[in-house]
Design an enzyme around this catalytic site. Structure first.
Site, PDB file in Angstrom:
ATOM      1  CG  ASN A  17      -1.514   1.314   1.554  1.00  0.00           C
ATOM      2  OD1 ASN A  17      -2.462   1.765   0.902  1.00  0.00           O
ATOM      3  ND2 ASN A  17      -0.950   1.997   2.551  1.00  0.00           N
TER       4      ASN A  17
ATOM      5  CE  LYS B 165       0.314   3.803  -6.830  1.00  0.00           C
ATOM      6  NZ  LYS B 165       0.357   2.889  -5.687  1.00  0.00           N
TER       7      LYS B 165
ATOM      8  CB  THR C 294      -5.181   9.877   2.322  1.00  0.00           C
ATOM      9  OG1 THR C 294      -4.732  10.091   0.979  1.00  0.00           O
ATOM     10  CG2 THR C 294      -6.113   8.680   2.373  1.00  0.00           C
TER      11      THR C 294
ATOM     12  CE1 TYR D 183       0.707   7.449  -6.843  1.00  0.00           C
ATOM     13  CE2 TYR D 183      -0.970   7.970  -8.480  1.00  0.00           C
ATOM     14  CZ  TYR D 183      -0.618   7.422  -7.260  1.00  0.00           C
ATOM     15  OH  TYR D 183      -1.579   6.823  -6.477  1.00  0.00           O
TER      16      TYR D 183
HETATM   17  N1  LIG Z   1      -5.537   8.769  -1.692  1.00  0.00           N
HETATM   18  C1  LIG Z   1      -5.944   8.530  -2.941  1.00  0.00           C
HETATM   19  O1  LIG Z   1      -6.851   9.194  -3.469  1.00  0.00           O
HETATM   20  C2  LIG Z   1      -5.321   7.421  -3.724  1.00  0.00           C
HETATM   21  C3  LIG Z   1      -5.804   7.189  -5.023  1.00  0.00           C
HETATM   22  C4  LIG Z   1      -5.261   6.170  -5.771  1.00  0.00           C
HETATM   23  C5  LIG Z   1      -4.264   5.376  -5.217  1.00  0.00           C
HETATM   24  N2  LIG Z   1      -3.808   5.624  -3.950  1.00  0.00           N
HETATM   25  C6  LIG Z   1      -2.765   4.738  -3.431  1.00  0.00           C
HETATM   26  O2  LIG Z   1      -3.143   4.277  -2.140  1.00  0.00           O
HETATM   27  C7  LIG Z   1      -1.987   4.013  -1.355  1.00  0.00           C
HETATM   28  C8  LIG Z   1      -2.113   4.721  -0.017  1.00  0.00           C
HETATM   29  O3  LIG Z   1      -2.191   6.113  -0.255  1.00  0.00           O
HETATM   30  P1  LIG Z   1      -2.697   7.160   0.831  1.00  0.00           P
HETATM   31  O4  LIG Z   1      -3.564   8.099   0.102  1.00  0.00           O
HETATM   32  O5  LIG Z   1      -3.184   6.477   2.045  1.00  0.00           O
HETATM   33  O6  LIG Z   1      -1.318   7.923   1.126  1.00  0.00           O
HETATM   34  P2  LIG Z   1      -0.759   8.633   2.449  1.00  0.00           P
HETATM   35  O7  LIG Z   1      -1.853   9.070   3.323  1.00  0.00           O
HETATM   36  O8  LIG Z   1       0.248   9.619   1.959  1.00  0.00           O
HETATM   37  O9  LIG Z   1       0.003   7.423   3.194  1.00  0.00           O
HETATM   38  C9  LIG Z   1       1.139   6.829   2.608  1.00  0.00           C
HETATM   39  C10 LIG Z   1       1.674   5.717   3.508  1.00  0.00           C
HETATM   40  O10 LIG Z   1       2.880   5.220   2.903  1.00  0.00           O
HETATM   41  C11 LIG Z   1       3.947   5.315   3.847  1.00  0.00           C
HETATM   42  N3  LIG Z   1       5.206   5.660   3.195  1.00  0.00           N
HETATM   43  C12 LIG Z   1       5.458   6.751   2.422  1.00  0.00           C
HETATM   44  N4  LIG Z   1       6.734   6.759   2.057  1.00  0.00           N
HETATM   45  C13 LIG Z   1       7.332   5.665   2.627  1.00  0.00           C
HETATM   46  C14 LIG Z   1       8.642   5.151   2.639  1.00  0.00           C
HETATM   47  N5  LIG Z   1       9.643   5.759   1.990  1.00  0.00           N
HETATM   48  N6  LIG Z   1       8.890   4.006   3.317  1.00  0.00           N
HETATM   49  C15 LIG Z   1       7.894   3.382   3.998  1.00  0.00           C
HETATM   50  N7  LIG Z   1       6.626   3.825   4.019  1.00  0.00           N
HETATM   51  C16 LIG Z   1       6.348   4.956   3.348  1.00  0.00           C
HETATM   52  C17 LIG Z   1       3.538   6.434   4.807  1.00  0.00           C
HETATM   53  O11 LIG Z   1       4.135   6.252   6.076  1.00  0.00           O
HETATM   54  P3  LIG Z   1       5.395   7.056   6.631  1.00  0.00           P
HETATM   55  O12 LIG Z   1       5.291   8.448   6.109  1.00  0.00           O
HETATM   56  O13 LIG Z   1       5.244   6.914   8.099  1.00  0.00           O
HETATM   57  O14 LIG Z   1       6.565   6.298   6.107  1.00  0.00           O
HETATM   58  C18 LIG Z   1       2.033   6.227   4.903  1.00  0.00           C
HETATM   59  O15 LIG Z   1       1.749   5.243   5.876  1.00  0.00           O
HETATM   60  C19 LIG Z   1      -0.805   4.503  -2.209  1.00  0.00           C
HETATM   61  O16 LIG Z   1      -0.204   3.417  -2.871  1.00  0.00           O
HETATM   62  C20 LIG Z   1      -1.445   5.438  -3.215  1.00  0.00           C
HETATM   63  O17 LIG Z   1      -0.687   5.538  -4.409  1.00  0.00           O
HETATM   64  C21 LIG Z   1      -4.320   6.616  -3.199  1.00  0.00           C
END
Ligand SMILES: NC(=O)c1ccc[n+]([C@@H]2O[C@H](COP(=O)([O-])OP(=O)(O)OC[C@H]3O[C@@H](n4cnc5c(N)ncnc54)[C@H](OP(=O)(O)O)[C@@H]3O)[C@@H](O)[C@H]2O)c1
Length: 244
Positions: A80, A151, A182, A147
């Protein structure tokens, strides 16, 4: 009763945190969760590893800890953790940031998927890999060069893994979570209009209340991964089903 195991990356906030909460309350599940930040959570069934997943040498040295060799009822890997990266047109990207993004969004889940198959290919029980994707895997978005590319490549890797697998015990998914409220969306809304022509649309998602709640999306992820017989295709999108 045999234990089950979830290995989850990016559990410290956003969609990962909501997914963690779903699985911590699931009977029989232990969780190994990986982010750079540890949560203050003393749940007995949670082990947190604070790793920067863009540091691939460190990740490689930790693979044995991440995939314990035990006889589990079910093992689930959810890749994730992800980063939108620099929101800038190609030609203005910094190579070091691009490398970090490719390591985190693509190579780390590839390493983990590879190690998962190696660790559990001869064990009994159900094995599921869910790589969190995005609509951006199949749609070019200006400003999201790194990005979209990471993906798309991860979705292809997931399809190859599924094609290679001859075991009915393994399932592989590339799952788009929709547009979720998020920190990642906050980062997107902070981009400049010049670098990101779709800025208005993403700002309206928030102001119109169109973003999904991380908890609702996490409930769908848990539902799908618990009912793999209802989801035969590798490419999935949470917007295409409801929790029954
Ligand atoms: N939000 C959306 O609308 C959306 C849409 C499509 C896809 N996604 C996908 O959903 C997934 C989760 O996204 P989210 O929106 O929940 O993002 P988020 O709120 O930014 O959370 C990202 C998570 O990844 C961890 N992370 C980031 N960099 C890291 C690193 N270098 N090493 C280890 N952990 C790391 C962060 O933890 P730390 O900072 O503590 O490391 C955090 O727990 C992602 O793959 C994103 O591409 C999200």
């Amino acid at each position: 009763m045999k234990k089950s195991l979830l290995i989850l990356t990016g559990h410290s906030k956003g969609l990962g945190k909501a997914t963690l909460d779903q699985y911590l309350k699931k009977p029989g599940f232990q969780v190994i969760a990986i982010s750079r930040t540890n949560l203050e959570n003393s749940a007995e069934n949670l082990t947190q590893l604070d790793l920067d997943l863009s540091e691939l040498d460190v990740l490689e040295n930790n693979l044995r800890t991440i995939f314990p060799q035990e006889d589990f009822e079910e093992v689930v890997l959810i890749n994730n953790a992800g980063w939108i990266g620099e929101i800038k047109p190609i030609g203005e990207l910094h190579p070091a940031e691009l490398r970090k993004q490719i390591n985190l969004n693509l190579l780390a889940p590839m390493y983990l998927t590879n190690a998962f198959i190696k660790a559990y290919k001869t064990t009994a029980g159900k094995k599921v890999v869910c790589n969190i994707s995005s609509g951006a895997a199949s749609r070019p978005v200006s400003g999201w060069g790194g990005y979209c590319s990471t993906k798309a490549a991860l979705a292809m890797f997931t399809m190859v893994a599924a094609k290679e697998s001859s075991s009915p015990n393994f399932k592989f998914y590339s799952l788009a979570p929709g547009v979720v409220d998020t920190d990642m969306q906050q980062n997107i809304r902070e981009a400049s209009k010049e670098d990101f022509p779709e800025l208005d649309k993403f700002q309206k998602y928030k102001s119109n209340g169109d973003l999904s709640k991380a908890q609702d999306v996490a409930a769908k992820i848990e539902f799908m991964l618990s009912h793999v017989e209802k989801f035969p295709e590798v490419i999935q999108d949470v917007r295409n089903f409801e929790v029954a």
